[in-house]
Design a protein around this motif. Sequence first.
Motif, mmCIF file in Angstrom:
data_model
loop_
_atom_site.group_PDB
_atom_site.id
_atom_site.type_symbol
_atom_site.label_atom_id
_atom_site.label_comp_id
_atom_site.label_asym_id
_atom_site.label_seq_id
_atom_site.Cartn_x
_atom_site.Cartn_y
_atom_site.Cartn_z
ATOM 1 N N GLN A 1 -4.179 35.376 10.612
ATOM 2 C CA GLN A 1 -4.089 33.958 10.944
ATOM 3 C C GLN A 1 -5.226 33.584 11.892
ATOM 4 N N GLY A 2 -5.667 32.337 11.807
ATOM 5 C CA GLY A 2 -6.664 31.858 12.743
ATOM 6 C C GLY A 2 -6.054 31.585 14.103
ATOM 7 N N ILE A 3 -6.838 31.810 15.153
ATOM 8 C CA ILE A 3 -6.381 31.541 16.518
ATOM 9 C C ILE A 3 -7.321 30.525 17.148
ATOM 10 N N GLY A 4 -6.776 29.440 17.671
ATOM 11 C CA GLY A 4 -7.555 28.395 18.313
ATOM 12 C C GLY A 4 -6.612 27.389 18.951
ATOM 13 N N PRO A 5 -7.098 26.360 19.587
ATOM 14 C CA PRO A 5 -8.516 26.068 19.820
ATOM 15 C C PRO A 5 -9.099 26.887 20.976
ATOM 16 N N ILE A 6 -10.409 27.057 20.934
ATOM 17 C CA ILE A 6 -11.132 27.807 21.948
ATOM 18 C C ILE A 6 -11.333 26.903 23.177
ATOM 19 N N PRO A 7 -11.267 27.445 24.402
ATOM 20 C CA PRO A 7 -11.475 26.628 25.617
ATOM 21 C C PRO A 7 -12.795 25.863 25.597
ATOM 22 N N ASP A 8 -12.786 24.707 26.237
ATOM 23 C CA ASP A 8 -13.951 23.817 26.216
ATOM 24 C C ASP A 8 -15.216 24.478 26.748
ATOM 25 N N ALA A 9 -15.093 25.300 27.776
ATOM 26 C CA ALA A 9 -16.277 25.918 28.372
ATOM 27 C C ALA A 9 -17.012 26.790 27.355
ATOM 28 N N VAL A 10 -16.264 27.521 26.549
ATOM 29 C CA VAL A 10 -16.872 28.389 25.541
ATOM 30 C C VAL A 10 -17.461 27.547 24.412
ATOM 31 N N ARG A 11 -16.770 26.491 24.035
ATOM 32 C CA ARG A 11 -17.302 25.606 22.992
ATOM 33 C C ARG A 11 -18.568 24.894 23.457
ATOM 34 N N THR A 12 -18.638 24.605 24.744
ATOM 35 C CA THR A 12 -19.846 23.986 25.285
ATOM 36 C C THR A 12 -21.031 24.941 25.196
ATOM 37 N N LEU A 13 -20.809 26.220 25.458
ATOM 38 C CA LEU A 13 -21.866 27.206 25.321
ATOM 39 C C LEU A 13 -22.350 27.286 23.880
ATOM 40 N N SER A 14 -21.453 27.124 22.931
ATOM 41 C CA SER A 14 -21.796 27.249 21.513
ATOM 42 C C SER A 14 -22.410 25.977 20.943
ATOM 43 N N ASN A 15 -21.868 24.825 21.330
ATOM 44 C CA ASN A 15 -22.264 23.555 20.718
ATOM 45 C C ASN A 15 -22.802 22.525 21.696
ATOM 46 N N GLY A 16 -22.725 22.816 22.986
ATOM 47 C CA GLY A 16 -23.057 21.808 23.983
ATOM 48 C C GLY A 16 -24.537 21.726 24.314
ATOM 49 N N PHE A 17 -24.863 20.723 25.146
ATOM 50 C CA PHE A 17 -26.251 20.449 25.528
ATOM 51 C C PHE A 17 -26.325 20.270 27.035
ATOM 52 N N THR A 18 -27.491 20.563 27.580
ATOM 53 C CA THR A 18 -27.690 20.363 29.012
ATOM 54 C C THR A 18 -27.636 18.875 29.342
ATOM 55 N N ASP A 19 -27.140 18.563 30.528
ATOM 56 C CA ASP A 19 -27.067 17.165 30.966
ATOM 57 C C ASP A 19 -28.442 16.667 31.397
ATOM 58 N N GLY A 20 -28.618 15.354 31.334
ATOM 59 C CA GLY A 20 -29.870 14.757 31.787
ATOM 60 C C GLY A 20 -29.866 14.590 33.294
ATOM 61 N N ILE B 1 -18.499 35.669 20.280
ATOM 62 C CA ILE B 1 -18.004 34.612 21.170
ATOM 63 C C ILE B 1 -18.628 33.271 20.804
ATOM 64 N N ILE B 2 -19.946 33.269 20.575
ATOM 65 C CA ILE B 2 -20.646 32.035 20.218
ATOM 66 C C ILE B 2 -20.111 31.475 18.910
ATOM 67 N N PHE B 3 -19.898 32.350 17.930
ATOM 68 C CA PHE B 3 -19.431 31.885 16.620
ATOM 69 C C PHE B 3 -18.009 31.354 16.693
ATOM 70 N N ALA B 4 -17.151 32.034 17.434
ATOM 71 C CA ALA B 4 -15.774 31.547 17.589
ATOM 72 C C ALA B 4 -15.758 30.190 18.286
ATOM 73 N N GLY B 5 -16.625 30.032 19.308
ATOM 74 C CA GLY B 5 -16.703 28.750 19.986
ATOM 75 C C GLY B 5 -17.214 27.651 19.080
ATOM 76 N N ARG B 6 -18.144 27.988 18.197
ATOM 77 C CA ARG B 6 -18.682 26.987 17.283
ATOM 78 C C ARG B 6 -17.619 26.525 16.281
ATOM 79 N N LEU B 7 -16.829 27.464 15.760
ATOM 80 C CA LEU B 7 -15.773 27.115 14.809
ATOM 81 C C LEU B 7 -14.528 26.565 15.500
ATOM 82 N N ASN B 8 -14.439 26.778 16.819
ATOM 83 C CA ASN B 8 -13.262 26.403 17.611
ATOM 84 C C ASN B 8 -12.037 27.223 17.231
ATOM 85 N N GLN B 9 -12.267 28.375 16.637
ATOM 86 C CA GLN B 9 -11.185 29.308 16.340
ATOM 87 C C GLN B 9 -11.770 30.641 15.895
ATOM 88 N N ALA B 10 -10.947 31.667 15.909
ATOM 89 C CA ALA B 10 -11.325 32.968 15.362
ATOM 90 C C ALA B 10 -10.543 33.180 14.077
#
Length: 415
Positions: free
Chosen positions: A164-183, A323-332
């Motif tokens: 079974q898939g496990i999610g959602p992944i915490p926001d901090a990890v998803r930010t590392l995978s999909n997020g951007f630096t602030d201006g 870790i990066i891939f799980a954060g990108r998919l928001n689940q394992a």
Amino acid sequence: MTAAPTNADLAVDETPAKPGGNGSRRFSINLRQSGIYIAFVVIVLLFTILTGGDMLAPQNISNIIVQNSYILILAIGMILVIIAGHIDLSVGSVVAVTGAIAAKLMVDQHVAWPVALIITLLAGALIGAWQGYWVAYFGIPAFIVTLAGMLLFRALTMMVLSNQGIGPIPDAVRTLSNGFTDGYLGNVGLGPLGGADLLSLLVGLGAVVGIVVVQWRSRAGRLRYGQAVEPVPVFVAKIVVASVAVMFLIVQLARFRNLPWVLVLLAILTLAYSVLTNRAVFGRQIYAVGGNVQAANLSGVKVKSVIFWIFVNMGVLSALAGIIFAGRLNQANSTAGNQFELDAIAAAFIGGAAVQGGVGKVVGAITGGLIMGVINNGMNLIGAPSERVMLVKGAVLLAAVAFDVWTKRRAGASR
């Protein structure tokens, strides 16, 4: 002992000047070292034309980096394994099982995400140590050990997740995978290009300064030891081309949503592993083992230890990619990492790694991974079917290996 290559990316073959420095010089581009970068530029330009410029749009460039970040992380570890004369077929399954461990800890066990990530990286190190032991100390070929690992760790993934898939992944990890630096410093105007993040632009300028300093020091060092160097016009042109490419990339990213965090992570990893392979004793030992294991033994290199630690390193980087891939998919899930090992191996060989080992560069592996990413992205933009994408990627991989073999034969025949 075979040392890590330290020549600049756009190296040249030269006939050294006669004593006194007044002799004529003949130079040509060294295709063995520079061909990958020329091919990358050609492929990008081709898809830019075919897509009507969409390939180089700010959002698309950002997508290419984010979507291929985990493959590029794997490619860094894989190039070290291949330089040492081995292969790792299990990295896709290790990505899956470590992503599952991270998700299980963070979601089901409610472990704080920093602690969960550390535990996951340690799990990756243990997996690498397990495989490294069988290869280095028990003497089983890496192909067999990692082929077994591909099956073992995929089965463990299913056991950890209970299919079974496990999610959602915490926001901090998803930010590392999909997020951007602030201006942090705000935006600045770029005329017809619109606004761009000032901090990102400053980072780009810093990267350009770094390129100039590193290349200048490398050239100065070669001159001190009486080695051949490229003529000044070629040296300057090389730096200008590299600087323009870096600033173009940074400006486009700054115009979209600033720098992706995974790009920052990749930059740190690329710099660290480039220093390791070019400057550190351990890096030179990796090249020595891959170039001639008997000579390395006679030179006092602890061959078994070197092989063991490159597999430990591969396990850690596979866990980071998981870790990066799980954060990108928001689940394992149990299908994560499927065929990632093929993309990582292809990136290393396309990037200039030799089939027999002993040759390869971290920057080359990153470039090879980006070539695969650009092909995937470009073919999708023009609406090519998946079978055509696989056809092109297979042809590119075969051409890269064939080119490596051809250049070696040509070099041998000229001696």
